[in-house]
Design a protein around this motif. Structure first.
Motif, PDB file in Angstrom:
ATOM      1  N   LEU A   1     -28.902  65.025  54.878  1.00 40.58           N
ATOM      2  CA  LEU A   1     -29.166  64.773  53.418  1.00 40.58           C
ATOM      3  C   LEU A   1     -30.130  65.445  52.821  1.00 40.58           C
ATOM      4  O   LEU A   1     -30.349  65.514  51.616  1.00 40.58           O
ATOM      5  N   GLY A   2     -31.275  66.159  53.683  1.00 37.06           N
ATOM      6  CA  GLY A   2     -32.577  66.758  52.961  1.00 37.06           C
ATOM      7  C   GLY A   2     -32.214  68.377  52.909  1.00 37.06           C
ATOM      8  O   GLY A   2     -33.192  69.085  52.364  1.00 37.06           O
ATOM      9  N   ALA A   3     -30.983  68.717  53.281  1.00 34.83           N
ATOM     10  CA  ALA A   3     -30.747  70.359  53.127  1.00 34.83           C
ATOM     11  C   ALA A   3     -30.527  70.512  51.681  1.00 34.83           C
ATOM     12  O   ALA A   3     -29.922  69.772  50.640  1.00 34.83           O
ATOM     13  N   ARG A   4     -30.985  71.655  51.393  1.00 33.44           N
ATOM     14  CA  ARG A   4     -31.117  72.251  50.027  1.00 33.44           C
ATOM     15  C   ARG A   4     -30.441  73.756  50.166  1.00 33.44           C
ATOM     16  O   ARG A   4     -30.411  74.434  51.260  1.00 33.44           O
ATOM     17  N   ALA A   5     -30.155  74.166  49.016  1.00 35.15           N
ATOM     18  CA  ALA A   5     -29.510  75.848  49.074  1.00 35.15           C
ATOM     19  C   ALA A   5     -30.429  76.725  49.969  1.00 35.15           C
ATOM     20  O   ALA A   5     -29.890  77.370  50.825  1.00 35.15           O
ATOM     21  N   GLU A   6     -31.788  76.575  49.727  1.00 35.09           N
ATOM     22  CA  GLU A   6     -32.594  77.442  50.424  1.00 35.09           C
ATOM     23  C   GLU A   6     -32.610  77.137  51.941  1.00 35.09           C
ATOM     24  O   GLU A   6     -33.303  78.273  52.872  1.00 35.09           O
ATOM     25  N   THR A   7     -32.437  76.212  52.372  1.00 35.75           N
ATOM     26  CA  THR A   7     -32.326  75.400  53.777  1.00 35.75           C
ATOM     27  C   THR A   7     -31.132  75.497  54.521  1.00 35.75           C
ATOM     28  O   THR A   7     -31.171  75.086  55.546  1.00 35.75           O
ATOM     29  N   GLN A   8     -30.116  75.602  53.613  1.00 34.99           N
ATOM     30  CA  GLN A   8     -28.754  75.420  54.276  1.00 34.99           C
ATOM     31  C   GLN A   8     -28.131  76.149  55.317  1.00 34.99           C
ATOM     32  O   GLN A   8     -27.933  75.232  56.385  1.00 34.99           O
ATOM     33  N   ALA A   9     -28.298  77.137  55.383  1.00 36.02           N
ATOM     34  CA  ALA A   9     -27.754  78.046  56.455  1.00 36.02           C
ATOM     35  C   ALA A   9     -28.845  77.723  57.997  1.00 36.02           C
ATOM     36  O   ALA A   9     -28.033  77.363  58.863  1.00 36.02           O
ATOM     37  N   GLN A  10     -30.183  77.382  57.727  1.00 33.54           N
ATOM     38  CA  GLN A  10     -30.820  77.022  58.965  1.00 33.54           C
ATOM     39  C   GLN A  10     -30.455  75.650  59.409  1.00 33.54           C
ATOM     40  O   GLN A  10     -30.211  75.255  60.499  1.00 33.54           O
ATOM     41  N   VAL A  11     -30.073  74.560  58.191  1.00 36.77           N
ATOM     42  CA  VAL A  11     -29.857  73.053  58.836  1.00 36.77           C
ATOM     43  C   VAL A  11     -28.310  73.173  59.331  1.00 36.77           C
ATOM     44  O   VAL A  11     -28.258  72.742  60.575  1.00 36.77           O
ATOM     45  N   ILE A  12     -27.611  74.063  58.967  1.00 39.38           N
ATOM     46  CA  ILE A  12     -26.251  74.048  59.603  1.00 39.38           C
ATOM     47  C   ILE A  12     -26.332  74.536  61.050  1.00 39.38           C
ATOM     48  O   ILE A  12     -25.717  74.061  61.923  1.00 39.38           O
ATOM     49  N   ALA A  13     -27.221  75.821  61.088  1.00 39.91           N
ATOM     50  CA  ALA A  13     -27.164  76.422  62.497  1.00 39.91           C
ATOM     51  C   ALA A  13     -27.785  75.460  63.352  1.00 39.91           C
ATOM     52  O   ALA A  13     -27.551  75.151  64.559  1.00 39.91           O
ATOM     53  N   GLU A  14     -28.980  74.552  62.929  1.00 40.43           N
ATOM     54  CA  GLU A  14     -29.510  73.590  63.853  1.00 40.43           C
ATOM     55  C   GLU A  14     -28.466  72.592  64.328  1.00 40.43           C
ATOM     56  O   GLU A  14     -28.307  72.296  65.439  1.00 40.43           O
ATOM     57  N   LEU A  15     -27.987  71.865  63.243  1.00 35.30           N
ATOM     58  CA  LEU A  15     -27.040  71.033  63.697  1.00 35.30           C
ATOM     59  C   LEU A  15     -25.843  71.528  64.614  1.00 35.30           C
ATOM     60  O   LEU A  15     -25.251  70.735  65.461  1.00 35.30           O
ATOM     61  N   GLU A  16     -25.294  72.629  64.366  1.00 38.54           N
ATOM     62  CA  GLU A  16     -24.310  73.218  65.332  1.00 38.54           C
ATOM     63  C   GLU A  16     -24.854  73.344  66.534  1.00 38.54           C
ATOM     64  O   GLU A  16     -24.046  73.185  67.636  1.00 38.54           O
TER      65      GLU A  16
END
Length: 105
Positions: free
Chosen positions: A62-77
């Motif tokens: 919910l808190g992910a934005r374009a500038e953090t998106q890749a990091q968030v997806i990588a952490e979730l994966e």
């Protein structure tokens, strides 16, 4: 406000108390960055409670934005790959999709 929630999360031995702090941040939907992003990511990586890991996954998505998106997806994966609880894996998969959809919006 978030700094106080981080202090409560860090000081709490009770997983329910940690969960309330995480949930409060997660449900805000505010962009996660800096210290808050690191705190939620750390919870996702290390919390003993599967419920708290689920809440952290929700907060990241919910808190992910374009500038953090890749990091968030990588952490979730990475969290999905580490997870042993099948229900938790299902929820994390949903959050990966949610984070990916936020990126394309």
């Amino acid at each position: 406000m978030y700094a106080e929630l981080l202090k409560a999360r860090n000081a709490a031995f009770d997983p329910v108390v940690r969960g309330f702090a995480i949930q409060t941040v997660a449900m805000q939907g505010d962009p996660l960055q800096g210290e808050m992003l690191e705190a939620i990511t750390e919870t996702l990586r290390t919390d003993d409670s599967s419920m708290n890991r689920n809440l952290a996954a929700l907060g990241l998505a919910l808190g992910a934005r374009a500038e953090t998106q890749a990091q968030v997806i990588a952490e979730l994966e990475a969290a999905y790959n580490r997870e042993t609880d099948i229900e938790c894996k299902r929820i994390m998969m949903t959050q990966i999709v949610r984070a990916g959809m936020a990126q394309s919006a």
